[in-house]
Write an enzyme that holds these catalytic residues in place. Structure first.
Site, PDB file in Angstrom:
ATOM      1  CD  GLU A 161      -6.203  -4.440   4.347  1.00 61.74           C
ATOM      2  OE1 GLU A 161      -6.131  -4.051   5.527  1.00 61.74           O
ATOM      3  OE2 GLU A 161      -6.617  -3.734   3.408  1.00 61.74           O
ATOM      4  CD  GLN A 170       0.328  -2.271   3.884  1.00 59.54           C
ATOM      5  OE1 GLN A 170       1.097  -1.604   3.237  1.00 59.54           O
ATOM      6  NE2 GLN A 170      -0.880  -1.813   4.234  1.00 59.54           N
ATOM      7  CG  ASN A 219      -9.740  -1.448   1.462  1.00 60.30           C
ATOM      8  OD1 ASN A 219      -9.368  -2.552   1.851  1.00 60.30           O
ATOM      9  ND2 ASN A 219      -9.550  -0.343   2.184  1.00 60.30           N
ATOM     10  CD  GLU A 220     -10.422  -2.061   6.204  1.00 63.88           C
ATOM     11  OE1 GLU A 220     -10.353  -0.940   6.718  1.00 63.88           O
ATOM     12  OE2 GLU A 220      -9.796  -3.051   6.643  1.00 63.88           O
ATOM     13  CD  GLU A 241      -2.913   1.050   2.388  1.00 62.98           C
ATOM     14  OE1 GLU A 241      -2.822   0.123   3.214  1.00 62.98           O
ATOM     15  OE2 GLU A 241      -3.853   1.863   2.371  1.00 62.98           O
TER      16      GLU A 241
HETATM   17  O1  AHR Z   1      -3.145  -2.287   6.192  1.00 58.62           O
HETATM   18  C1  AHR Z   1      -3.433  -1.050   6.762  1.00 58.62           C
HETATM   19  C2  AHR Z   1      -4.888  -0.660   6.641  1.00 58.62           C
HETATM   20  O2  AHR Z   1      -5.676  -1.545   7.368  1.00 58.62           O
HETATM   21  C3  AHR Z   1      -5.488  -0.714   5.264  1.00 58.62           C
HETATM   22  O3  AHR Z   1      -5.237   0.431   4.539  1.00 58.62           O
HETATM   23  C4  AHR Z   1      -6.954  -0.826   5.547  1.00 58.62           C
HETATM   24  O4  AHR Z   1      -7.640  -1.490   4.527  1.00 58.62           O
HETATM   25  C5  AHR Z   1      -6.999  -1.556   6.875  1.00 58.62           C
HETATM   26  O5  AHR Z   1      -7.823  -0.914   7.768  1.00 58.62           O
END
Ligand code: AHR
Length: 514
Positions: free
Chosen positions: A315, A363, A196-197, A50
């Site tokens: 994630e 990540q 996403n989310e 990211e």
């Molecule tokens: O991985 C960090 C963050 O965690 C991501 O941007 C988000 O999707 C999640 O809340």
């Protein structure tokens, strides 16, 4: 669980006999049975990159002009390391960053790209030096598939559809534009995230609205890409249920986010220097990923009994307190504890291969549970990286049932299993076996009736928070390991707080069931 072999009687007697002598390694037994599900998709060993902190810039991207060795701007040391763990798929550009990302900012002449403020992550300037072409190049260099996460939060459906067309079309103005920007052949985008989310940084949507939005955006995403709906990340069953009830027919996969957070969100706890209780709490939190998967699967089954829709845990990983000097950057050290979290998570994914077809640790570099930490031209590989490397034989293997009889591990009021394991048959017929000793104090001898030889790697360290820093980059690294032969079969001696992965090669003596 019960073992129905003479070995279990032998072990039970041994367990009783050794209870009084805590210094002795404790005894456990393990037996392996029939296949427990479809193959372990290599994609469960996926990664996530990211635009956050030093996750992209510095961590992986240094630019073509940098003195740090690079290929088209991507650090050579990092690419080589990632190739070594056979990264099957990389998700990009977020995360929350994706929810406000305009792909048009990241194409064309780098000198003319707009700069933006990365509003979710520290308010820093995003140069857009890394965009679609650069990310696709990284994926190609690593040999990974691309999983692109689209913006359903702040751009219209046409923008998302055009991004996919830009990347994948053979003809038309968008394909021409891509060619003018230096890429002739269309790329393959096997996975595309529709938001996403969406319940949080992706738009603060109610589940019903999110399901409708998914339907709308997914309708315009045409082509051979798997459409991934933005699912739960807060343990809210209604998110999964509503998305499946209202939009399952418009998705190929549903995402799930699960972070191992050792303490309450406001005081997650430090990545290093933690107590034995925090160690146990962390491992317990990590194992709860399986409860979340089970609940999600059962909700999915309700609406999709034929299990057409996959579950992507896109994630996952540990989330500790940030280093005090790096606010908004989510940099954290990575210790032996994180390595055990990774191993326990893989073992859980292996038990759910009917649905869990992808997982992406958060990540790759310098962010959360990273594989790689960088400082200038230096790079260290984390204990988590080593677990990915050790588990590589499980990619594509067929998971097998496993029965364990082992002591418990207690810390304060917590009781955890002392031993966790996973077994799978690899394509070449070997048996891959992974064992985790969760107890930070006591060793364990695991007895089996397996015949032949078993060799592989062991990961452990002197302390619970042992880690690899720039002053000691190899404090935690795997060592060569071999199982011991006993009269009954192979025994695997596990030091306290350790992960072992071996390949068992049969001997003539071995029966078909092993
Ligand atoms: O991985 C960090 C963050 O965690 C991501 O941007 C988000 O999707 C999640 O809340």
């Amino acid at each position: 669980m019960k073992l129905h072999t003479p070995l279990s009687a032998f072990i039970s007697a041994f367990l009783l006999a050794t209870t009084a002598h805590a210094a002795e390694p404790l005894q456990a037994s393990l037996s392996i049975g029939a296949p427990s599900g479809p193959r372990i998709e290599p994609a469960i060993y996926g990664q996530f990159v990211e635009h956050l902190g030093r996750g992209v810039y510095d961590g992986l991207w240094v630019g073509p002009e940098s003195k740090i060795p690079n290929v088209h701007g991507w650090r050579k040391d990092a690419v080589d390391a990632l190739k070594k763990i056979h990264v099957p798929v990389v998700r990009w550009p977020g995360g929350c960053f994706a929810d406000d990302y305009d792909w048009r900012d990241g194409i064309g002449d780098p000198a003319k790209r707009p700069t933006r403020i990365n509003k979710v992550w520290g308010g820093v300037i995003e140069s857009n030096r890394v965009g679609t072409h650069e990310f696709m190049d990284l994926a190609e260099q690593i040999g990974a598939e691309a999983y692109v996460a689209g913006n359903m939060g702040s751009l219209p459906p046409r923008a998302m559809a055009q991004w996919l067309e830009y990347m994948t079309a053979e003809q038309g103005s968008l394909a021409d534009e891509r060619r003018r920007n230096g890429r002739d052949k269309p790329w393959k985008v096997p996975y595309f995230g529709v938001g996403n989310e969406s319940w949080g940084c992706g738009g603060t949507m109610r589940p019903e609205y999110s399901a409708d939005m998914h339907r709308q955006y997914a309708t315009f995403l045409r082509g051979p890409t798997k459409k991934v709906a933005s699912g739960d990340g807060e343990g809210r069953d209604e998110v999964t249920n509503t998305l499946m009830a209202r939009a399952a027919d418009q998705m190929d996969a549903l995402s799930l986010h699960y972070y191992t957070v050792p303490g309450p969100w406001e005081h997650k706890g430090q990545a290093t220097g933690f107590t034995p209780l925090r160690w146990a709490e962390t491992l317990q939190s990590a194992m709860k990923i399986e409860d979340r998967i089970k609940v999600t699967e059962s909700l999915m089954d309700r609406h999709d009994p034929k299990q057409r829709v996959a579950l992507f845990v896109d994630e996952w990983g540990t989330w500790h307190d940030e280093e005090p000097d790096r606010q908004g950057m989510l940099f954290q050290q990575n210790t032996l504890r994180d390595a055990l979290v990774a191993a326990l998570s893989f073992n859980a994914f292996h038990r759910h291969t009917e649905r869990v077809k992808m997982a992406n640790i958060a990540q790759v570099a310098n962010v959360l549970q990273a594989m790689i930490l960088t400082r200038g031209e230096r790079m260290v590989l984390t204990p988590t990286y080593h677990v990915f490397e050790m588990y590589a034989p499980f990619q594509g293997a067929t998971p097998l049932k496993i029965e364990l009889q082992a002591p418990e591990y207690r810390e304060g009021t917590l009781t955890l299993p002392m031993l966790q394991a996973s077994a799978a048959r690899t394509a070449d017929g070997s048996l891959a076996l992974a064992l985790v000793n969760l107890d930070p104090q006591r060793g364990l001898s695991v007895h089996t009736t397996l015949q032949g030889t078993a060799s592989g790697q062991l990961l452990t360290a002197a302390t619970m928070d042992a880690h690899n820093g720039f002053d000691g980059p190899e404090t935690v690294k795997p060592t060569v390991y071999a199982a011991r032969k006993t009269a009954e079969g192979l025994a695997l001696d596990l030091p306290a707080k350790s992960v072992v992965v071996v390949l068992v090669q049969p001997s003539d003596k071995q029966t078909a069931s092993h």
